[in-house]
Design a protein around this motif. Structure first.
Motif, PDB file in Angstrom:
ATOM      1  N   UNK A 114      43.899  49.223  35.813  1.00 51.98           N
ATOM      2  CA  UNK A 114      43.142  48.123  36.396  1.00 51.98           C
ATOM      3  C   UNK A 114      43.920  47.446  37.517  1.00 51.98           C
ATOM      4  N   UNK A 115      45.229  47.399  37.398  1.00 52.49           N
ATOM      5  CA  UNK A 115      46.046  46.842  38.483  1.00 52.49           C
ATOM      6  C   UNK A 115      45.943  47.711  39.731  1.00 52.49           C
ATOM      7  N   UNK A 116      45.925  49.024  39.545  1.00 49.96           N
ATOM      8  CA  UNK A 116      45.740  49.927  40.679  1.00 49.96           C
ATOM      9  C   UNK A 116      44.381  49.714  41.340  1.00 49.96           C
ATOM     10  N   UNK A 117      43.373  49.501  40.520  1.00 52.33           N
ATOM     11  CA  UNK A 117      42.035  49.279  41.076  1.00 52.33           C
ATOM     12  C   UNK A 117      41.971  47.952  41.827  1.00 52.33           C
ATOM     13  N   UNK A 118      42.669  46.934  41.321  1.00 51.01           N
ATOM     14  CA  UNK A 118      42.695  45.656  42.038  1.00 51.01           C
ATOM     15  C   UNK A 118      43.326  45.823  43.420  1.00 51.01           C
ATOM     16  N   UNK A 173      38.248  37.854  43.750  1.00 52.41           N
ATOM     17  CA  UNK A 173      39.505  37.155  43.488  1.00 52.41           C
ATOM     18  C   UNK A 173      40.613  37.652  44.408  1.00 52.41           C
ATOM     19  N   UNK A 174      41.416  36.737  44.902  1.00 52.87           N
ATOM     20  CA  UNK A 174      42.588  37.129  45.681  1.00 52.87           C
ATOM     21  C   UNK A 174      43.583  37.821  44.756  1.00 52.87           C
ATOM     22  N   UNK A 175      44.344  38.741  45.291  1.00 46.52           N
ATOM     23  CA  UNK A 175      45.341  39.431  44.477  1.00 46.52           C
ATOM     24  C   UNK A 175      46.290  38.426  43.834  1.00 46.52           C
ATOM     25  N   UNK A 176      46.460  38.543  42.534  1.00 40.85           N
ATOM     26  CA  UNK A 176      47.381  37.664  41.826  1.00 40.85           C
ATOM     27  C   UNK A 176      46.812  36.332  41.408  1.00 40.85           C
ATOM     28  N   UNK A 200      36.246  42.413  38.459  1.00 41.25           N
ATOM     29  CA  UNK A 200      36.337  43.130  37.183  1.00 41.25           C
ATOM     30  C   UNK A 200      36.498  42.099  36.071  1.00 41.25           C
ATOM     31  N   UNK A 201      35.614  42.150  35.089  1.00 44.74           N
ATOM     32  CA  UNK A 201      35.593  41.136  34.029  1.00 44.74           C
ATOM     33  C   UNK A 201      36.918  41.050  33.297  1.00 44.74           C
ATOM     34  N   UNK A 202      37.500  42.190  32.971  1.00 48.01           N
ATOM     35  CA  UNK A 202      38.725  42.194  32.171  1.00 48.01           C
ATOM     36  C   UNK A 202      39.935  41.704  32.959  1.00 48.01           C
ATOM     37  N   UNK A 203      39.901  41.829  34.280  1.00 48.81           N
ATOM     38  CA  UNK A 203      41.026  41.401  35.116  1.00 48.81           C
ATOM     39  C   UNK A 203      40.930  39.932  35.482  1.00 48.81           C
ATOM     40  N   UNK A 204      39.717  39.461  35.749  1.00 51.66           N
ATOM     41  CA  UNK A 204      39.508  38.068  36.178  1.00 51.66           C
ATOM     42  C   UNK A 204      38.416  37.412  35.340  1.00 51.66           C
ATOM     43  N   UNK A 214      36.235  49.524  31.900  1.00 53.57           N
ATOM     44  CA  UNK A 214      36.103  48.078  32.079  1.00 53.57           C
ATOM     45  C   UNK A 214      34.676  47.778  32.523  1.00 53.57           C
ATOM     46  N   UNK A 215      34.465  46.537  32.950  1.00 60.62           N
ATOM     47  CA  UNK A 215      33.137  46.100  33.380  1.00 60.62           C
ATOM     48  C   UNK A 215      33.209  45.500  34.771  1.00 60.62           C
ATOM     49  N   UNK A 216      32.463  46.071  35.698  1.00 61.56           N
ATOM     50  CA  UNK A 216      32.368  45.513  37.045  1.00 61.56           C
ATOM     51  C   UNK A 216      31.249  44.472  37.064  1.00 61.56           C
TER      52      UNK A 216
END
Length: 275
Positions: free
Chosen positions: A6-10, A46-49, A77-81, A259-261
């Motif tokens: 998921x970090x790679x996708x971000x 979302x901005x990176x980080x 991405x729901x799981x990332x943000x 994950x979920x977009x």
């Protein structure tokens, strides 16, 4: 492993609009990408980080989108943000969820479809190939519809179709996009593309002319794109499926949901994703 993926996708999500000629505008925890020139419009994300945003942040972006007369849209991405959904909904947008799928490294390639081929920048069918997904997304879903070759001929004759065709041709010529189409008797019935950044690529904009649905053409186009991407050294291939039914189709090509977009738009504009 999933978190690393998921970090790679971000990283990809932040890089691909910039590689595609978009201008990035900074809104603190959010970034608004604005396409400069013809092509599919971009969105805010979302901005990176970033680790949080409030309704006021979302409303600032919406005001800027209205000022620029671009779609009021957010993608993430729901799981990332997970923190973004509440302020987006509080700002009056409707959120739709779509399976985010990644190609399994061990996936066996599907047999090549005899009607599917890759297109280059000078292909005579490129205008039709660019237009078919637009007609497909105007009538979302997987059911067979009325829109067919006659409607495609009318749509490709519109001057705007040439503008979009030229934008895609430029990206094809520069290697920023690859495109495949299913062609029968000289008519494009399905088409899609992938956009590589480094060794990551998203399969996007895959659509079938509604009258030609339920023939496996979108899956065949996707398989051709995957095969080409892997041959070019792409290590991570992913896509967002429109819904669970579509996700089951892509699972046959070796994709799995990780994950979920999420896509947020004004209620009157929201419609299923068309990967």
């Amino acid at each position: 492993m999933t978190q690393t993926l998921l970090s790679r996708l971000e990283q990809y999500y932040d890089a691909v609009p910039r590689a595609g000629g978009a201008r990035a505008e900074d809104f603190g925890p959010l970034t608004l990408f604005v396409r400069e020139g013809a092509g599919w419009p971009y969105y805010a994300r979302p901005a990176l980080g970033s680790t949080g945003a409030g309704t006021a942040d979302v409303e600032r972006v919406l005001a800027r989108q209205r000022q620029l007369d671009v779609p009021q849209a957010f993608e993430w991405v729901a799981e990332t943000s997970p923190w973004l959904r509440a302020p987006v909904e509080a700002a009056g947008l409707r959120v739709s969820a779509h399976p985010l799928m990644v190609l399994e490294p061990s996936a066996q390639p599907l047999p090549a479809h005899p009607e599917v081929r890759l297109l280059d920048a000078g292909d005579e069918l490129l205008t039709a190939a660019v237009t078919v997904p637009r007609l497909a997304f105007a009538a979302p879903g997987t059911a067979v519809g009325d829109t067919g070759p006659a409607e495609l001929a009318v749509a490709t004759a519109d001057p705007s179709a040439l503008v979009h065709r030229n934008a895609v041709a430029d990206r094809l010529a520069s290697g920023r996009t690859a495109m495949a189409a299913a062609v029968r008797d000289g008519v494009v019935l399905a088409a899609g593309q992938y956009n590589p950044v480094g060794d990551v690529a998203e399969v996007a904009g895959v659509g079938t002319l509604p009258s030609a649905r339920r023939q496996g053409l979108a899956l065949a186009v996707t398989a051709a794109l995957v095969s080409d991407a892997v041959a070019r050294g792409v290590r991570t291939v992913f896509l967002s499926a429109g819904d669970e039914a579509v996700a089951r189709i892509y699972a046959r090509a070796g994709f799995r949901t990780v994950a979920t977009a999420l896509i947020a738009e004004p209620a009157q504009d929201a419609e299923p994703a068309g990967a």
